[in-house]
Design a protein around this motif. Structure first.
Motif, PDB file in Angstrom:
ATOM      1  N   ASN A  38      -0.286  -4.542   0.669  1.00 46.13           N
ATOM      2  CA  ASN A  38       0.632  -3.514   0.178  1.00 46.13           C
ATOM      3  C   ASN A  38       0.950  -2.485   1.250  1.00 46.13           C
ATOM      4  O   ASN A  38       2.074  -1.971   1.323  1.00 46.13           O
ATOM      5  N   ILE A  46       1.121  -3.059   4.481  1.00 48.78           N
ATOM      6  CA  ILE A  46       2.076  -3.668   5.410  1.00 48.78           C
ATOM      7  C   ILE A  46       3.489  -3.620   4.846  1.00 48.78           C
ATOM      8  O   ILE A  46       4.448  -3.248   5.549  1.00 48.78           O
ATOM      9  N   ARG A  47       3.644  -3.978   3.569  1.00 46.97           N
ATOM     10  CA  ARG A  47       4.979  -3.948   2.957  1.00 46.97           C
ATOM     11  C   ARG A  47       5.526  -2.524   2.895  1.00 46.97           C
ATOM     12  O   ARG A  47       6.710  -2.288   3.159  1.00 46.97           O
ATOM     13  N   SER A  98       4.704  -0.026   4.867  1.00 46.63           N
ATOM     14  CA  SER A  98       4.982   0.448   6.232  1.00 46.63           C
ATOM     15  C   SER A  98       6.293  -0.113   6.759  1.00 46.63           C
ATOM     16  O   SER A  98       7.004   0.563   7.504  1.00 46.63           O
ATOM     17  N   CYS A  99       6.614  -1.336   6.404  1.00 45.70           N
ATOM     18  CA  CYS A  99       7.897  -1.925   6.839  1.00 45.70           C
ATOM     19  C   CYS A  99       9.071  -1.136   6.279  1.00 45.70           C
ATOM     20  O   CYS A  99      10.038  -0.847   6.996  1.00 45.70           O
ATOM     21  N   CYS A 100       8.995  -0.774   5.004  1.00 52.38           N
ATOM     22  CA  CYS A 100      10.089  -0.009   4.398  1.00 52.38           C
ATOM     23  C   CYS A 100      10.177   1.392   5.007  1.00 52.38           C
ATOM     24  O   CYS A 100      11.266   1.875   5.342  1.00 52.38           O
ATOM     25  N   GLY A 137       9.096   2.259   7.925  1.00 54.77           N
ATOM     26  CA  GLY A 137       9.473   2.137   9.326  1.00 54.77           C
ATOM     27  C   GLY A 137      10.973   2.067   9.526  1.00 54.77           C
ATOM     28  O   GLY A 137      11.507   2.572  10.524  1.00 54.77           O
ATOM     29  N   LEU A 138      11.689   1.450   8.589  1.00 57.90           N
ATOM     30  CA  LEU A 138      13.150   1.382   8.700  1.00 57.90           C
ATOM     31  C   LEU A 138      13.766   2.771   8.607  1.00 57.90           C
ATOM     32  O   LEU A 138      14.685   3.120   9.362  1.00 57.90           O
ATOM     33  N   TYR A 153      12.212   5.540   9.329  1.00 58.82           N
ATOM     34  CA  TYR A 153      11.750   6.250  10.532  1.00 58.82           C
ATOM     35  C   TYR A 153      12.638   5.918  11.731  1.00 58.82           C
ATOM     36  O   TYR A 153      13.029   6.805  12.494  1.00 58.82           O
TER      37      TYR A 153
END
Length: 547
Positions: free
Chosen positions: A407, A409-410, A412-414, A416-417, A419
């Motif tokens: 969870n 990782i998922r 952080s990906c969202c 990160g976009l 950011y």
């Protein structure tokens, strides 16, 4: 009792497996199920429980404890040696700046610049004069480099446009963008008298076409501070580059000094009581490599046996219960700690081999060796958490981190976009007006610091005297970013970890089993010291057979 084969095979007396018909399977054979369940329970025991179950000494555990001690000692030994090397390099860099840069004071390098033609010539001549009279100036053991009995000269190079006719008053110019390069050599011990450099060395500058002036020189030195620690001294070759940067053509020529260091084996040396200490270090590093190689083999073997047992478990459930095994349950057989140890051992072996090469003066890759040994030691100490996990009060942390990782990782990906979007926007809009947003990497560092509450006021303060539109945009940009990431994204991230921790804690309190694998193994009530595990033997053939 009839035989049951997961792969429709039976074991012959000679130890080989052969196919058996499906009709010979006995779904009601409870002994087969108990034997397999007991084998699974033994696989998931910790080393102490396995010792009580079968009397096998926990060699891997003892080896890992030994590795923690020897790898830490190796890192400390290398760190002390590396610290002396870094100190020597940094102090020499400071020495060269004070020796070769005219009127240099300890300050930021990008502020050291010249603005007139006379100053440019004076600084170039100052460098050459200092190089020629180095032996009479320096208090260190610096000397000129010799190649085949001849001194290495100072090389003075200028880069300029091949053709250039510039008239800013008339807004006209004629430029050939091809860059030419001219170099001259100045040997040491040859004094010069003409400070303009126009007659003695035939060197002149056309500032309208000038891009840069680079001065290259090489000096030698010996690091004697290692002798106090009974180690072999290092012989250094300092390749110095002094750059006069005029590529911006703004009327400000920035001056910078860079120092590339090469470490060589000293040709002729004699230090009492040093060779023995060096031999002991080489033997110790060899022992570290041997211990890590043994650990690598044992952990690889354990990972292989776990994958084999995972295959047998999947086939067993499919054949015996008619159920499929989920991917998450299959990953239970892959011990992540063993993977971590394998990576750590590989890095340690490579780093130790480099360290041996550095100690014998065959290699000089200090940075690569530091990265390998530092990363491996970090992983070794992180692996200590595995042994703390044998205690239930500490195990909850490991379970929470493992459960929350997908969870996180998922999420952080969202995040990160979003950011990255703010990074690009801040770079292009605020970059011309704020030094913290001047380059893309500075933007990422600045925004990450803002999330953690660092330097908030100064970031706002430096935008007060800018244009009103840029000032207004900066306020909207910073307020929205801080509100979004501090009050929402960061809070949701903490809530995600907290929720997973509370869930795991409640499951442990209520003894909730989250998978059919754990439910299947939990039905085995045999304790490790019951003696029943000693009669279980693992199959020796390529398939798993019951019978």
């Amino acid at each position: 009792m009839s035989n049951l084969c997961v792969t429709n095979r039976v074991r012959r007396p000679n130890g080989h497996c052969t196919r058996c018909p499906i009709s010979s399977q006995s779904p009601g054979d409870s002994k087969v199920v108990e034997d397999f369940r007991r084998r699974l329970k033994y696989f998931f025991m910790n080393p102490c429980e396995k010792y009580r179950a079968r009397g096998r000494k926990p060699w891997k555990l003892m080896l890992q404890i030994l590795k923690i001690a020897i790898i830490t000692f190796q890192l400390v030994s290398f760190g002390l040696s590396n610290e002396m090397m870094v100190t020597f390099k940094e102090e020499n860099l400071m020495v060269f700046k004070h020796l070769f840069l005219k009127e240099y004071k300890d300050q930021r390098v990008d502020r050291y610049a010249v603005y007139t033609k006379t100053d440019v010539y004076d600084h170039i001549y100052y460098v050459i004069d200092r190089f020629i009279n180095l032996q009479n100036l320096t208090v260190g053991n610096h000397a000129y480099e010799k190649i085949e009995g001849e001194y290495t000269p100072l090389t003075l190079c200028q880069e300029f446009f091949r053709k250039g006719s510039i008239s800013p008053g008339n807004d006209t110019f004629d430029i050939d963008p091809h860059v030419d390069k001219e170099c001259i050599s100045v040997y040491p011990l040859e004094p010069l008298e003409d400070k303009t450099l126009s007659r003695d060395i035939n060197f002149s500058l056309d500032f309208k076409r000038l891009l840069s002036v680079n001065i290259y020189l090489t000096l030698k030195a010996i690091n004697l501070q290692t002798v106090r620690h009974h180690e072999l001294p290092d012989c250094y070759a300092f390749s110095i580059i002094i750059m006069f940067d005029n590529r911006a053509n703004s009327g400000r020529i920035k001056i910078n000094l860079e120092n590339n260091v090469g470490i060589n084996e000293c040709k002729d040396w004699n230090v009492a009581s040093t060779s023995g200490k060096n031999n002991h270090l080489l033997l110790f590093d060899s022992f570290v490599i041997l211990a890590c190689f043994t650990s690598l083999i044992l952990c690889t073997r354990s990972v292989y046996k776990g994958s084999q047992l995972q295959f047998h478990y999947t086939a067993f459930f499919h054949t015996y219960f008619g159920k499929t095994v989920s991917w998450s349950e299959r990953m239970e057989f892959v011990n992540g700690w063993y993977i971590l140890i394998i990576v750590s051992d590989t890095l340690t072996i490579a780093g130790s081999a480099l360290k041996i090469g550095i100690q014998t003066k065959d290699l000089t890759n200090y940075d690569v060796c530091s990265i390998l040994l530092g990363t491996s030691t970090m992983l070794v100490w992180v692996g200590v958490i595995r042994y703390l996990g044998f205690f239930k009060k500490y195990n909850i942390l490991i379970l929470a981190l493992r459960a929350a990782f997908p969870n996180v990782i998922r999420f952080s990906c969202c995040a990160g976009l979003i950011y990255l979007g703010y990074c690009f926007c801040g770079w292009i809009v605020l970059g011309p007006y704020h030094e913290k947003f001047r380059t893309l990497d500075k933007v990422t560092e600045c925004l990450f610091s803002l999330i953690n509450g660092d330097d908030l006021y100064s970031t706002f303060q430096k935008m007060r005297e800018k244009r009103y539109m840029v000032w207004l945009f900066s306020r909207l940009y910073l307020y929205s970013f801080l509100s979004l990431f501090i009050y929402m994204v960061l809070s949701l991230f903490i809530a995600l970890i907290t929720d997973t921790y509370e869930t795991i804690k409640q499951h442990q309190k209520d003894r909730v089993l989250v998978s059919q694998l754990k439910a299947f193994v939990a039905e085995c009530r045999d304790q490790p010291d019951s003696g029943k595990y000693k009669i279980d033997k693992e199959p020796t053939c390529c398939c798993y057979c019951f019978g």
